[in-house]
Design a protein around this motif. Structure first.
Motif, PDB file in Angstrom:
ATOM      1  N   ARG A 129       0.403  -1.395   0.013  1.00  0.00           N
ATOM      2  CA  ARG A 129      -0.407  -0.380   0.072  1.00  0.00           C
ATOM      3  C   ARG A 129       0.987   1.237  -0.146  1.00  0.00           C
ATOM      4  N   VAL A 130       2.525   1.737   0.977  1.00  0.00           N
ATOM      5  CA  VAL A 130       2.753   2.547   0.639  1.00  0.00           C
ATOM      6  C   VAL A 130       3.655   3.190   0.052  1.00  0.00           C
ATOM      7  N   VAL A 131       3.633   1.418  -1.108  1.00  0.00           N
ATOM      8  CA  VAL A 131       4.532   1.473  -2.387  1.00  0.00           C
ATOM      9  C   VAL A 131       3.906   2.438  -3.412  1.00  0.00           C
ATOM     10  N   TYR A 132       2.227   1.782  -3.606  1.00  0.00           N
ATOM     11  CA  TYR A 132       1.459   1.997  -4.640  1.00  0.00           C
ATOM     12  C   TYR A 132       1.241   3.424  -4.405  1.00  0.00           C
ATOM     13  N   ILE A 156       4.143  10.121  -7.747  1.00  0.00           N
ATOM     14  CA  ILE A 156       5.169  10.169  -8.664  1.00  0.00           C
ATOM     15  C   ILE A 156       4.779  10.169 -10.031  1.00  0.00           C
ATOM     16  N   MET A 157       4.028   9.510  -9.986  1.00  0.00           N
ATOM     17  CA  MET A 157       2.689   9.965 -11.658  1.00  0.00           C
ATOM     18  C   MET A 157       1.907  10.921 -11.678  1.00  0.00           C
ATOM     19  N   LYS A 158       1.368  11.662 -10.197  1.00  0.00           N
ATOM     20  CA  LYS A 158       1.237  12.816 -10.390  1.00  0.00           C
ATOM     21  C   LYS A 158       2.041  14.109 -10.471  1.00  0.00           C
ATOM     22  N   ASP A 159       3.308  13.603  -9.943  1.00  0.00           N
ATOM     23  CA  ASP A 159       3.814  15.168 -10.116  1.00  0.00           C
ATOM     24  C   ASP A 159       4.663  15.036 -11.649  1.00  0.00           C
ATOM     25  N   ASP A 160       5.052  14.008 -12.223  1.00  0.00           N
ATOM     26  CA  ASP A 160       5.607  13.862 -13.358  1.00  0.00           C
ATOM     27  C   ASP A 160       5.370  12.958 -14.468  1.00  0.00           C
ATOM     28  N   ILE A 161       3.680  12.891 -14.696  1.00  0.00           N
ATOM     29  CA  ILE A 161       3.239  12.659 -15.926  1.00  0.00           C
ATOM     30  C   ILE A 161       3.722  12.978 -17.079  1.00  0.00           C
ATOM     31  N   ASP A 162       3.539  13.913 -17.349  1.00  0.00           N
ATOM     32  CA  ASP A 162       4.175  14.399 -18.495  1.00  0.00           C
ATOM     33  C   ASP A 162       5.756  13.821 -19.172  1.00  0.00           C
ATOM     34  N   LYS A 163       6.503  13.250 -17.994  1.00  0.00           N
ATOM     35  CA  LYS A 163       7.357  12.451 -18.348  1.00  0.00           C
ATOM     36  C   LYS A 163       7.330  11.324 -18.157  1.00  0.00           C
ATOM     37  N   ILE A 164       7.118  11.025 -17.675  1.00  0.00           N
ATOM     38  CA  ILE A 164       6.631   9.029 -17.590  1.00  0.00           C
ATOM     39  C   ILE A 164       5.276   8.496 -18.464  1.00  0.00           C
ATOM     40  N   HIS A 165       6.301   7.951 -19.398  1.00  0.00           N
ATOM     41  CA  HIS A 165       5.378   7.461 -20.767  1.00  0.00           C
ATOM     42  C   HIS A 165       5.364   5.477 -19.997  1.00  0.00           C
ATOM     43  N   SER A 166       6.312   4.995 -18.720  1.00  0.00           N
ATOM     44  CA  SER A 166       6.728   3.512 -19.217  1.00  0.00           C
ATOM     45  C   SER A 166       6.339   3.486 -17.650  1.00  0.00           C
ATOM     46  N   THR A 167       6.367   1.695 -16.991  1.00  0.00           N
ATOM     47  CA  THR A 167       6.484   1.294 -15.911  1.00  0.00           C
ATOM     48  C   THR A 167       8.245   1.447 -15.264  1.00  0.00           C
ATOM     49  N   PHE A 168       8.845   0.847 -16.803  1.00  0.00           N
ATOM     50  CA  PHE A 168      10.313   1.205 -16.658  1.00  0.00           C
ATOM     51  C   PHE A 168      10.621   2.615 -16.088  1.00  0.00           C
ATOM     52  N   LEU A 169      10.351   3.843 -16.510  1.00  0.00           N
ATOM     53  CA  LEU A 169      10.696   4.852 -16.427  1.00  0.00           C
ATOM     54  C   LEU A 169      10.057   5.540 -14.888  1.00  0.00           C
ATOM     55  N   LEU A 170       8.520   5.057 -14.508  1.00  0.00           N
ATOM     56  CA  LEU A 170       8.012   4.909 -13.155  1.00  0.00           C
ATOM     57  C   LEU A 170       9.498   4.133 -12.585  1.00  0.00           C
ATOM     58  N   SER A 171       9.572   3.462 -12.199  1.00  0.00           N
ATOM     59  CA  SER A 171       9.978   2.419 -11.710  1.00  0.00           C
ATOM     60  C   SER A 171      12.167   3.275 -11.574  1.00  0.00           C
TER      61      SER A 171
END
Length: 242
Positions: free
Chosen positions: A29-32, A38-53
Motif C-alpha cells: 500500500r505504501v509503495v503504491y 510520482i505519477m501525479k508529479d511527473d505525469i508528462d515525463k513518465i510514459h512506461s513502468t520502466f521510467l516509473l520504476s
C-alpha cells in the motif's frame, strides 16, 4: 523489493501467517501510494513502468527499503500486542541453492555417474569397432555381405566422433533438458551498469542469454549453464565496473 528481499517469504512462519499477510499488504500500500504521487508529479515525463520504476528509485533510494519493512512489521506487531521481532537485512537477502533432483538423486550425482559410464561405454564401443571384420564370410550371400562391409566401413569412419555422440546420447537420456541451464535475476543497486561494464563480467560467468527487464530499470534476466550457477550466485554484492 520482492527481487532484493527474496528471503522475506521464508520468514512467514517466524512472523505468523496473519502478520506476514498484513506486512505484505501494508508495504504494498505504501509503495503504491508513492507511485501514484510520482505519477501525479511527473505525469508528462513518465510514459512506461520502466521510467516509473526509475523515478521511484530516484525519490526513494534502496537504503530505505529495509527500514520500511522493519518499521511496518513493528507497527503491526505493536497493534497486535505481540513482542517485536528484530531481523537483520542480510537475513532477507540471503539465498539457499536447492539441488535439482532426478528420481530423488541430486543431478550432480547423476551427472557424475553418467560421466563414469560414458567412459566405459565409449571404451567398449571403440573396442568393438576396432575389431570389426572387413571380409565377407564364404557362406554369406554376396549382396548381404557387401552391405555389411559397407556399413562397417562407415562405422569405422565415424570412430573420431563416437565419443561425442555417446556422450550426447547418454546425457540426453538420463539428464532432463530443463536442468542444463538456470535463469537468474540480477538486481542492480542503485542501477544496472551500462553494457560496456556488464558484458565482460557476464561473459566471465558464462551467461548464455541476457535480457533487460522491460518494467524494472535495474533488473537483468540471465541464463547460465548449471555448472556456472554457484559462481554467479556467490558473486552477489559484487561491485561491477569499479
Amino acid at each position: 523489493m520482492q527481487m532484493k528481499y527474496a528471503g522475506l517469504n521464508g520468514r512467514k512462519k517466524d512472523f505468523g501467517e496473519a502478520t506476514y499477510k498484513k506486512l505484505i499488504q501494508e508495504v504494498g500500500r505504501v509503495v503504491y501510494q508513492r507511485l501514484v504521487q510520482i505519477m501525479k508529479d511527473d505525469i508528462d515525463k513518465i510514459h512506461s513502468t520502466f521510467l516509473l520504476s526509475k523515478a521511484y528509485r530516484k525519490k526513494h533510494p534502496h537504503f530505505g527499503d529495509f527500514q520500511l519493512i522493519l518499521s511496518t512489521l513493528h507497527q503491526i506487531q505493536d497493534a497486535e500486542g505481540k513482542p517485536r521481532l528484530y531481523i537483520q537485512e542480510n537475513e532477507l537477502t540471503s539465498f539457499r541453492v536447492t539441488t535439482t533432483m532426478i528420481d530423488n538423486i541430486p543431478v550432480e550425482k547423476v551427472q557424475e555417474a553418467c560421466n563414469t559410464y560414458i567412459e566405459k561405454i565409449t571404451d567398449k564401443v571403440l573396442e568393438h569397432v576396432k575389431n570389426l571384420k572387413m571380409e565377407a564370410h564364404p557362406e554369406m550371400d554376396p549382396i548381404e555381405a557387401a552391405a555389411k562391409i559397407k556399413v562397417r566401413e562407415q562405422i569405422v569412419k565415424l570412430t573420431p566422433y563416437l565419443p561425442d555422440i555417446i556422450k550426447q546420447v547418454v546425457n540426453k537420456q538420463f539428464i532432463p533438458d530443463g536442468s542444463s541451464c538456470y535463469t537468474v535475476l540480477i538486481y542492480g543497486e542503485p542501477t544496472i551498469p551500462n553494457k560496456e561494464l556488464t558484458k565482460p563480467w557476464l561473459r566471465r560467468h558464462r551467461a548464455i542469454t541476457v535480457m533487460r527487464d522491460p518494467n524494472l530499470f535495474n533488473l537483468l534476466t540471465v541464463r547460465v549453464p548449471r555448472d556456472a550457477l554457484a559462481a554467479l550466485l556467490a558473486a552477489d554484492g559484487t561491485l561491477v565496473g569499479a
